[in-house]
Design an enzyme around this catalytic site. Structure first.
Site, short mmCIF file in Angstrom:
data_model
loop_
_atom_site.label_atom_id
_atom_site.label_comp_id
_atom_site.label_asym_id
_atom_site.label_seq_id
_atom_site.Cartn_x
_atom_site.Cartn_y
_atom_site.Cartn_z
N LYS A 8 -43.94 -7.21 49.34
CA LYS A 8 -43.44 -7.45 48.13
C LYS A 8 -42.32 -8.33 47.80
CE LYS A 8 -41.27 -3.98 45.59
NZ LYS A 8 -40.01 -4.42 44.77
N ASP A 11 -42.81 -9.26 42.26
CA ASP A 11 -42.35 -8.22 41.41
C ASP A 11 -41.21 -8.71 40.60
OD1 ASP A 11 -42.31 -5.64 40.33
OD2 ASP A 11 -41.06 -4.72 41.84
N LEU A 12 -41.54 -9.66 39.62
CA LEU A 12 -40.47 -10.13 38.92
C LEU A 12 -40.34 -9.59 37.49
CD1 LEU A 12 -40.56 -14.02 39.78
CD2 LEU A 12 -39.06 -12.03 40.63
N LYS A 13 -41.33 -8.51 37.15
CA LYS A 13 -41.36 -7.70 35.89
C LYS A 13 -41.10 -8.62 34.64
CE LYS A 13 -39.72 -3.44 38.24
NZ LYS A 13 -39.71 -3.99 39.64
N HIS A 40 -40.91 -9.97 30.88
CA HIS A 40 -41.13 -9.43 29.65
C HIS A 40 -40.55 -10.69 28.75
CE1 HIS A 40 -40.53 -5.57 26.90
NE2 HIS A 40 -40.83 -6.69 26.25
N ASP A 41 -41.14 -11.28 27.91
CA ASP A 41 -40.77 -12.50 27.16
C ASP A 41 -42.15 -12.69 26.15
OD1 ASP A 41 -39.44 -14.82 26.44
OD2 ASP A 41 -38.91 -15.15 28.52
N ILE A 42 -41.69 -13.79 25.49
CA ILE A 42 -42.74 -14.33 24.62
C ILE A 42 -44.02 -14.64 25.41
CG2 ILE A 42 -41.14 -14.98 22.91
CD1 ILE A 42 -41.49 -17.83 23.45
N PRO A 43 -45.02 -14.46 24.88
CA PRO A 43 -46.60 -14.53 25.31
C PRO A 43 -46.56 -16.11 26.20
CG PRO A 43 -47.19 -13.62 23.33
CD PRO A 43 -45.47 -13.91 23.38
N ARG A 90 -42.64 8.63 50.51
CA ARG A 90 -41.90 9.29 51.59
C ARG A 90 -42.66 10.12 52.47
NH1 ARG A 90 -39.36 5.58 50.14
NH2 ARG A 90 -37.16 5.57 49.67
N GLY A 129 -40.56 0.52 51.20
CA GLY A 129 -39.31 -0.38 51.53
C GLY A 129 -38.71 0.53 52.86
N ARG A 130 -37.70 1.22 52.55
CA ARG A 130 -36.79 1.76 53.70
C ARG A 130 -37.62 2.68 54.73
NH1 ARG A 130 -32.78 3.72 48.89
NH2 ARG A 130 -34.94 3.65 47.85
O1 C5P Z 1 -37.01 1.77 49.98
P1 C5P Z 1 -38.13 2.19 48.97
O2 C5P Z 1 -39.38 2.62 49.82
O3 C5P Z 1 -37.63 3.30 48.28
O4 C5P Z 1 -38.68 0.83 48.13
C1 C5P Z 1 -39.52 1.05 47.02
C2 C5P Z 1 -39.81 -0.11 46.34
O5 C5P Z 1 -40.35 -0.20 45.26
C3 C5P Z 1 -38.45 -0.91 46.19
O6 C5P Z 1 -38.74 -2.40 46.18
C4 C5P Z 1 -38.02 -0.44 44.84
O7 C5P Z 1 -37.20 -1.49 44.19
C5 C5P Z 1 -39.56 -0.47 44.03
N1 C5P Z 1 -39.83 0.29 42.96
C6 C5P Z 1 -39.48 1.64 42.93
N2 C5P Z 1 -39.78 2.30 41.92
C7 C5P Z 1 -40.01 1.79 40.68
C8 C5P Z 1 -40.40 0.48 40.46
C9 C5P Z 1 -40.19 -0.46 41.91
O8 C5P Z 1 -38.93 2.25 43.73
N3 C5P Z 1 -40.41 2.39 39.87
#
Ligand code: C5P
Length: 228
Positions: free
Chosen positions: A30, A57-59, A61-64, A176, A205-206
């Protein structure tokens, strides 16, 4: 059952490439707005050049018209998944889906997990909002507009699943294992539980990025999520 997407929440493209050297089994990554703003399309091309599938993942949200053009740019870049806000309205969602073509799956972000019910009600000018019902409502709108799926928290998988036919994508962050630090994730679940509930893609991620042995952490989570 679910694919693991490694969230490249790292300060640079170089750091991302170094991390990827250490995690050979990754198939999806991602790229979010921070890394994309720093590194841009060359990083996405380099990732795809390594055989990885990229979730951008740029999310949007703008005009179509603007969203459709951004989706077309992502499609031309070879991106495999990208996000729009499901609250952007049916015309925007339909434009995004139409611009995507068969190789790019557009998924709708439902309610950001940084909202609680009060702050969401204030932001939308409503009296009170039950967030799970709101997520379900937005998922139905996203599905009707032709999106491939949605992003939601592990606790909302059951609410969104009926909106999508088999093959729809349910993309779930907040994963987790029992020993992992929660960090700022409040509504997390283990990889096996999320996959069993119907998640098709787990965004992690982490727990991988901060592990002493990232390859082992990735393989652990991927094994728990089961075969895709
Ligand atoms: O480090 P971690 O596992 O928490 O990372 C989760 C990823 O998912 C991050 O890039 C975070 O920005 C993204 N994310 C999130 N919750 C959301 C949408 C995206 O944790 N609702």
């Amino acid at each position: 059952m679910a694919e693991v997407i490694l969230a490249l929440d790292l300060p640079s493209g170089d750091a991302s490439m170094r991390l990827l050297e250490r995690v050979p089994d990754v198939r999806w990554v991602k790229v979010g707005s921070i890394l994309m703003t720093r590194e841009g399309p060359p990083l996405v091309r380099a990732l795809i050049g390594r055989g990885l599938r990229v979730f951008l993942d740029l999310k949007w949200h703008d005009i179509p018209n603007t969203v459709a053009s951004a989706v077309a740019a992502a499609r031309d870049l070879g991106v495999s998944m990208a996000t729009v806000h499901a609250s952007g309205g049916t015309a925007m969602l339909e434009a995004a889906a139409a611009a995507a073509g068969p190789e790019l799956g557009i998924v709708g972000v439902t309610v950001l997990t940084s909202f609680d019910s009060e702050s969401y009600a204030r932001a939308t000018g409503r009296d009170a909002v039950a967030l799970t019902a709101e997520v379900r409502r937005l998922a139905a709108i996203a599905a009707a507009a032709g999106l491939r799926g949605v992003v939601c928290s592990p606790h909302e998988i059951a609410a969104v699943r009926p909106a999508f036919p088999p093959g729809g994508w349910i993309v779930v962050p907040g994963i987790r294992r029992s020993g992992d630090a929660a960090g700022d994730q409040r509504r997390s679940a283990g990889p096996a539980d999320a996959a069993r509930a119907g998640a098709t893609h787990l965004v992690v991620g982490r727990p991988i990025l901060a592990a002493d042995d990232p390859a082992r952490a990735f393989d652990d989570i991927a094994d728990a999520a089961g075969p895709a």
